[in-house]
Design a protein around this motif. Structure first.
Motif, PDB file in Angstrom:
ATOM      1  N   UNK A 324       0.716  -1.192   0.002  1.00 35.79           N
ATOM      2  CA  UNK A 324       0.295   0.147   0.293  1.00 35.79           C
ATOM      3  C   UNK A 324       0.876   1.157  -0.215  1.00 35.79           C
ATOM      4  N   UNK A 325       1.851   1.201   0.482  1.00 33.95           N
ATOM      5  CA  UNK A 325       2.507   2.339   0.922  1.00 33.95           C
ATOM      6  C   UNK A 325       4.192   2.261   0.819  1.00 33.95           C
ATOM      7  N   UNK A 326       5.130   2.710   0.362  1.00 35.02           N
ATOM      8  CA  UNK A 326       6.345   2.870   0.201  1.00 35.02           C
ATOM      9  C   UNK A 326       7.343   3.689   0.596  1.00 35.02           C
ATOM     10  N   UNK A 327       8.218   3.604   0.831  1.00 31.63           N
ATOM     11  CA  UNK A 327       9.236   4.889   1.825  1.00 31.63           C
ATOM     12  C   UNK A 327      10.980   4.692   1.510  1.00 31.63           C
ATOM     13  N   UNK A 328      11.169   5.521   0.066  1.00 27.67           N
ATOM     14  CA  UNK A 328      11.961   4.696  -0.270  1.00 27.67           C
ATOM     15  C   UNK A 328      12.944   6.401  -0.453  1.00 27.67           C
ATOM     16  N   UNK A 329      14.162   5.645   0.160  1.00 28.42           N
ATOM     17  CA  UNK A 329      15.151   7.039  -0.417  1.00 28.42           C
ATOM     18  C   UNK A 329      16.414   6.611  -0.629  1.00 28.42           C
ATOM     19  N   UNK A 330      16.508   7.660  -1.421  1.00 24.56           N
ATOM     20  CA  UNK A 330      17.949   7.552  -2.750  1.00 24.56           C
ATOM     21  C   UNK A 330      18.576   6.224  -3.543  1.00 24.56           C
ATOM     22  N   UNK A 331      17.095   5.702  -3.918  1.00 21.51           N
ATOM     23  CA  UNK A 331      17.527   3.839  -4.333  1.00 21.51           C
ATOM     24  C   UNK A 331      18.082   4.305  -5.549  1.00 21.51           C
ATOM     25  N   UNK A 332      18.898   3.487  -5.678  1.00 17.09           N
ATOM     26  CA  UNK A 332      19.284   3.166  -6.816  1.00 17.09           C
ATOM     27  C   UNK A 332      18.883   2.828  -8.377  1.00 17.09           C
TER      28      UNK A 332
END
Length: 844
Positions: A324-332
């Protein structure tokens, strides 16, 4: 002869990198750098802050450090935290030894190996490990051994609320079916249950259940991926556990958490489809066993963990849950961009490429793997299982169509936390992913931190925990909006006044960013990377220390990005003097007004250093960047600027710009030439293209065009001059008939050269050499070593058994590729490795 890394331990001086030391049976000492798996650089991410539920506001809030609960009752069912690894043996249930992957011999040792190698590549890994997407070093065990006291100090974060009991267990046995999994969880306990180090196929998992968990309820679930379960618990456990405690306080139900080692994946960094097929197999057991609500899943992670979080949500191989929800910090985000930009502009990528290929110095232009691949090609193979850029874009990248379509169909809410001027993962790929998401209709919100580097300034677990809290109270998760769709918040890290702080940008401001390398050499490209307003055009002004004036006209693409190569010949130093926006009349009378950080006082200088480029090591970069961080307070950035507006150009700058523009009038059409019209087998094809514009494109007879430098056979040593080089050899040309080529070039003004044509004569490969296989014995006694070799003209041999069934040799970890079509099989027949009570007859 190619030149390779001298290496020390790759320890960066950034606060967001965590380094651990290990030992193994290969008698090498090694350290593993965690840049891809880092979740950020903020204080709360290091365990200095905690999350708690505020009953008055109804929100989960950051509270600062929580006092240790003196009445926390933590029980362990064993006296060790297992790694399942035994020195000299390998994977062993219940063992507690630590393991290593990377080599950290001194530079003198590496130099000695280089001298002995005769120019052959020098390995980066221990002798019993190879970089291969289908074989991981630590699939079923942890690299880090934790004591009970260390684990207890982390688990205390679960006791920050009203629940004061924790039960920790790590069964030293494999999970093969639902019955195995069901036996590990107890219903209606008044304690948190932490079931750690579960081995399933080629993976390890840790499950965290809230107090009073039972199979009659349905629970939302938090999922995150990391290289090592124990390592994650020791470095990130406080934040995870305090967040779970706050969730339980909010509704006295809480959420489940699943921590995953993503199959080990030191080499491929969670980009291989096999990982997600096996995760899906685990979820088939876990969803019903732990009463997970399959539509209420939240994933989070940073860097490599950010890519894992997005892949869990978007992989076509996962159908057991809907994220339902994704938190992605600086993904390649784009693995092709990641491989192509392994240059001094992004220094963190240099040793990451060495990790992915398994060889020192694989990022250098002249490097070749033993199988003939360039380092960039083999990195793509290690990351994804394919070296083909098109396959990577269509299947492995986060922006692959099948992945994007799944996010749209599942109505997944995505929050991207992005940082410009990141020395490890180019912002270029992250920004393109955001554009793909928005153009495709993904529910996405973004925070862009200019000069932010690699990490986060937000309270990283606040957003995903709030998403879980809302999911817990909502009966229709598919319709729940958890992001401000389409919103882009832009903030600026203002190092002049408040190192590490954030400053707001004026509404509507879209800064221009530019990144440079610190140095350059003939064996490494100079990449200049820009982001800004889509379709804007700029003129970049440089000057060499020899007085040469260099100019480059740049057009930002539809995503607002540009990637430029500068390869000046014979210039020891280049100084960047400014960027000028080009108006419709092609007269730039303003200059971009850049924010200058403490590091960037005065003009930016790019220095040629052939010795540094050829002998650069991860340790050297570590020392340089550590000094950089210490002197500026930054968490790491490349040379770069952020434009905050426009200044009037000086009269000298205006005259210089116009002199460059008129020195080679744009109305002069480009020219292209090739010395021959027919090229025989084993001849070199050499063509040149010249124009007054530095961005020429090549077109075929049907009018299809692409930038010359997007073709790896074209190169450029100066603005407006290009060279094409290709050998018509059996290795490069396997066509059975002649090839007729017609092409021409165009500049950005639409002016075209004359068309030229030539013929490439057929150059069929010599007849293949018949494959052969041999073994050192036909009968093997107990405690014998079985050794076989296989050779062929094809580097991808397959093995057949007596039934005619076949598999690729490298799918069996006992086979290794030794180069030039040769393979080696080695197996030690002992009571431990061969428990059969009768003889075995093998035919293959």
């Amino acid at each position: 002869m190619s030149v390779f890394f001298r290496n020390g331990a790759p320890i960066f001086g950034f606060v967001f990198l965590v380094v651990f030391g290990f030992q193994n049976c290969g008698q090498f000492t090694a350290k593993e750098s965690e840049s891809f798996s880092s979740l950020g650089s903020s204080a709360e991410d290091r365990g200095d802050s905690s999350l708690a539920y505020n009953a008055q506001t109804g929100q989960i809030e950051v509270t600062g450090s929580q006092p240790v609960a003196s009445d926390c009752d933590i029980r362990f069912e064993q006296d060790k935290v297992y790694t399942h690894y035994k020195t000299g043996v390998g994977f062993t249930y219940g063992a507690v030894d630590s393991a290593v992957v990377l080599r950290t011999e001194s530079a003198a040792v590496i130099d000695s190996e280089l001298a002995k190698s005769g120019g052959e590549p020098v390995r980066y890994y221990t002798s019993d490990y190879s970089a291969n997407p289908n074989f991981y070093f630590d699939e079923k065990f942890d690299r880090v051994s934790l004591s009970i006291s260390q684990m207890k100090s982390v688990l205390q974060s679960l006791c920050t609320g009203s629940a004061k009991k924790v039960l920790f267990r790590q069964p030293p046995s494999v999970v093969a079916n639902a019955t195995d999994l069901q036996s590990l969880a107890f219903e209606n306990q008044d304690s948190y249950q932490v079931i750690s180090g579960l081995v399933f196929k080629n993976n390890m998992f840790t499950i965290i259940l809230p107090p009073h968990w039972n199979r009659q309820a349905k629970y939302s679930t938090l999922m995150t991926g990391h290289y090592s379960i124990n390592e994650f618990l020791s470095a990130r456990g406080v934040s995870i556990f305090s967040g779970l405690s706050a969730l339980y306080e909010a509704d006295k139900k809480g959420s489940i958490a699943i921590l995953w080692n993503v199959g080990g994946t030191i080499v491929n960094r969670s980009s291989n489809a096999r990982n997600f097929r096996e995760l899906n197999d685990f979820l088939k057991l876990a969803v019903p066993t732990f009463s997970m609500d399959a539509a209420k899943v939240v994933t989070l992670g940073g860097s490599r963990g950010g890519a894992t979080a997005l892949n869990i949500a978007s992989s076509p191989h996962i159908d057991q849950v809907r994220v339902a929800y994704v938190y992605a910090n600086v993904p390649p985000a784009d693995l092709n961009i990641l491989s192509d930009l392994a240059t001094p502009t992004f220094p963190g990528l240099l040793w990451l490429m060495d990790e992915s290929t398994g060889y020192y110095g694989s990022w250098l232009n002249t490097f070749r793997m033993p199988n003939g691949m360039t380092g960039k090609q083999f990195q793509r193979y290690s990351l994804t299982g394919s070296s083909d850029e098109t396959n990577v874009a269509q299947e492995a990248n986060l922006g692959a169509p099948s992945k994007v379509n799944k996010l749209v169909q599942n109505k997944t809410n995505v929050f991207l936390d992005l940082g410009t001027h990141d020395p490890v993962l180019p912002f270029l790929g992250q920004l393109k992913l955001l554009e793909i998401y928005q153009k495709s209709g993904v529910r996405v919100e973004a925070l862009i931190r200019y000069l932010g580097g690699h990490g986060t300034d937000e309270k990283i677990f606040l957003r995903p925990m709030e998403a879980l809290r809302k999911l817990n109270t909502n009966a229709n998760p598919l319709e729940l909006t958890l992001v401000n769709n389409g919103m882009r918040t832009r903030v600026l890290r203002n190092f002049d006044t408040s190192p590490g702080g954030l400053g707001s940008l004026a509404p509507g401001v879209l800064p221009l960013t530019i990144e440079f390398p610190r140095f350059y050499g003939s064996d490494a490209d100079i990449h200049v990377v820009m982001t800004g307003k889509p379709s804007d055009r700029y003129y970049l002004r440089f000057v060499g220390n020899n007085g040469a004036l260099l100019g480059k006209t740049v057009s930002l693409d539809n995503d607002g990005t540009a990637l430029i190569k500068l390869n000046p010949t014979g210039i020891d130093e280049i100084t960047f003097l400014g960027a000028f926006p080009i108006k419709s009349d092609d007269h730039a009378i303003q200059r971009a007004n850049f924010l200058i950080s403490p590091l960037h006082q005065g003009p930016i200088k790019l220095v040629r250093d052939e010795k540094l480029v050829s002998k650069i090591s991860a340790r050297k970069f570590s020392e340089t960047l550590a000094q950089f961080q210490k002197s500026t307070g930054m968490s790491g950035t490349t040379y770069g600027f952020v434009s905050l507006g426009l200044n009037a150009a000086t009269e000298e700058e205006v005259q210089h710009y116009r002199s460059i523009q008129t020195a080679k009038p744009a109305k002069i059409a480009p020219v292209v030439s090739c010395p021959k019209t027919v090229y025989a087998c084993n001849e070199n094809i050499l063509c040149t293209a010249k124009g007054s514009d530095g961005d020429l494109v090549g077109c075929n007879e049907t009018g299809e065009c692409k930038k010359l430098l997007s073709d790896r056979y074209w190169s450029s040593s100066k603005v407006g001059e290009y060279v094409y080089s290709w050998q018509n050899s059996p290795q490069n040309n396997t066509n059975l008939s002649d090839i007729n080529k017609t092409f021409y070039v165009k500049d950005t003004n639409g002016l075209s050269s004359a068309k030229i044509s030539f013929t490439i004569k057929a150059c069929p490969a010599p007849p293949p050499v018949k494959s052969k296989v041999s073994c050192n014995k036909s009968v093997f006694a107990c405690n014998d070593t079985l050794q076989c070799t296989a050779e062929g003209s094809d580097t991808e041999l397959v093995g057949y058994n007596e039934k005619g069934e076949c598999t690729g040799l490298l799918d069996d970890p006992l086979w290794t590729y030794v180069g030039k079509g040769s393979y080696r099989y080695q197996f030690f027949k002992s009571a431990q490795n061969n428990p059969y009570q009768q003889n075995l007859n093998k035919t293959f």
